[in-house]
Design a protein around this motif. Structure first.
Motif, short mmCIF file in Angstrom:
data_model
loop_
_atom_site.label_atom_id
_atom_site.label_comp_id
_atom_site.label_asym_id
_atom_site.label_seq_id
_atom_site.Cartn_x
_atom_site.Cartn_y
_atom_site.Cartn_z
N ALA A 64 82.76 20.16 64.65
CA ALA A 64 81.31 20.05 64.76
C ALA A 64 80.67 19.75 63.41
N ALA A 65 81.35 20.13 62.33
CA ALA A 65 80.82 19.88 60.98
C ALA A 65 80.84 18.39 60.63
N PHE A 66 81.58 17.60 61.39
CA PHE A 66 81.68 16.17 61.14
C PHE A 66 81.37 15.38 62.40
N PRO A 67 80.13 15.46 62.91
CA PRO A 67 79.82 14.76 64.16
C PRO A 67 79.80 13.24 63.97
N THR A 68 80.57 12.57 64.80
CA THR A 68 80.59 11.11 64.76
C THR A 68 79.21 10.60 65.16
N VAL A 69 78.75 9.59 64.47
CA VAL A 69 77.43 9.04 64.75
C VAL A 69 77.60 7.59 65.22
N SER A 70 76.81 7.22 66.19
CA SER A 70 76.84 5.85 66.69
C SER A 70 75.91 4.98 65.86
N VAL A 71 76.38 3.78 65.55
CA VAL A 71 75.56 2.83 64.80
C VAL A 71 74.89 1.84 65.74
N VAL A 72 75.07 2.04 67.05
CA VAL A 72 74.51 1.13 68.06
C VAL A 72 73.06 1.48 68.33
N ASP A 73 72.23 0.48 68.37
CA ASP A 73 70.82 0.64 68.71
C ASP A 73 70.73 0.94 70.20
N PRO A 74 70.13 2.06 70.60
CA PRO A 74 70.03 2.38 72.03
C PRO A 74 69.31 1.29 72.83
N ALA A 75 68.45 0.51 72.17
CA ALA A 75 67.76 -0.58 72.86
C ALA A 75 68.67 -1.78 73.08
N ASN A 76 69.82 -1.81 72.40
CA ASN A 76 70.77 -2.93 72.53
C ASN A 76 72.20 -2.36 72.58
N PRO A 77 72.53 -1.59 73.65
CA PRO A 77 73.81 -0.89 73.69
C PRO A 77 75.04 -1.80 73.75
N ASN A 78 74.87 -3.05 74.14
CA ASN A 78 76.00 -3.98 74.23
C ASN A 78 75.96 -5.01 73.12
N ASP A 79 75.50 -4.60 71.95
CA ASP A 79 75.37 -5.50 70.80
C ASP A 79 76.73 -6.15 70.51
N PRO A 80 76.85 -7.47 70.67
CA PRO A 80 78.13 -8.13 70.47
C PRO A 80 78.60 -8.16 69.02
N ARG A 81 77.73 -7.82 68.09
CA ARG A 81 78.12 -7.81 66.67
C ARG A 81 78.95 -6.59 66.31
N ILE A 82 78.93 -5.56 67.16
CA ILE A 82 79.58 -4.29 66.83
C ILE A 82 80.86 -4.11 67.64
N THR A 83 81.95 -3.84 66.91
CA THR A 83 83.24 -3.53 67.54
C THR A 83 83.68 -2.17 67.03
N ARG A 84 84.05 -1.29 67.96
CA ARG A 84 84.58 0.03 67.57
C ARG A 84 86.03 0.09 68.02
N ILE A 85 86.89 0.47 67.09
CA ILE A 85 88.31 0.66 67.36
C ILE A 85 88.63 2.11 67.01
N GLU A 86 89.24 2.81 67.94
CA GLU A 86 89.61 4.20 67.68
C GLU A 86 91.11 4.28 67.43
#
Length: 159
Positions: free
Chosen positions: A52-74
């Motif tokens: 909990a001390a290191f909560p992952t944060v999303s860089v995606v704009d909620p108004a554009n959740p399918n932004d094609p510029r952003i790729t997340r690899i886990e």
């Protein structure tokens, strides 16, 4: 002076951006959304980071959740595995991934030195829920509190 800019916000095109397991240590007070003038973003996330001390944060704009510029690899490992802080293999792969991402985007970076290349050191995956002995020391993010755990007692020798 406040409100005055040499260059207007958004006027400069940002090239590729790479983020290693972005976390929010501000309690949500920081805007971490990708700026509209960024060309592409690669986010490498840690598949075994639960603190909990290191909560992952999303860089995606909620108004554009399918932004094609952003790729997340886990990838497997905890926060420090991904960023190569533990220096135990996984970070070499994510470092190479970043180098290749920038090269494909036109930003040429030299080859990694042999000791930093994938396969140069054994891979160890850390799970942030447990300590090195396998004892649970953190509760999952949903609870967000540290768990007090009594270490396992040593095995009693048999007859």
């Amino acid at each position: 002076r406040p409100g005055q800019y040499l260059i207007a916000p958004g006027a400069i095109r940002l090239g590729p951006i790479m983020l290693y397991e972005p976390v929010d240590m501000t309690g949500g007070r920081l805007n971490v959304q990708v700026p509209s003038n960024a060309s592409s973003v690669l986010v490498v996330g840690a598949g075994n980071e639960y603190r909990a001390a290191f909560p992952t944060v999303s860089v995606v704009d909620p108004a554009n959740p399918n932004d094609p510029r952003i790729t997340r690899i886990e990838v497997p490992g905890a926060h420090t595995d991904v960023g190569r802080g533990y220096d135990q293999g996984i970070g070499n792969y994510t470092l190479q991934m970043g180098r290749d991402y920038f090269a494909r985007s036109g930003i040429l970076i030299g080859q990694l030195p042999p000791e930093l290349r994938p396969g140069a050191s054994p891979v160890m995956v850390h799970d942030s829920l447990t300590d090195g002995l396998g004892n649970q020391i953190w509760s999952p993010r949903s609870g967000g509190r540290q768990v007090v755990v009594t270490p396992n007692p040593p095995a009693t020798p048999g007859p």
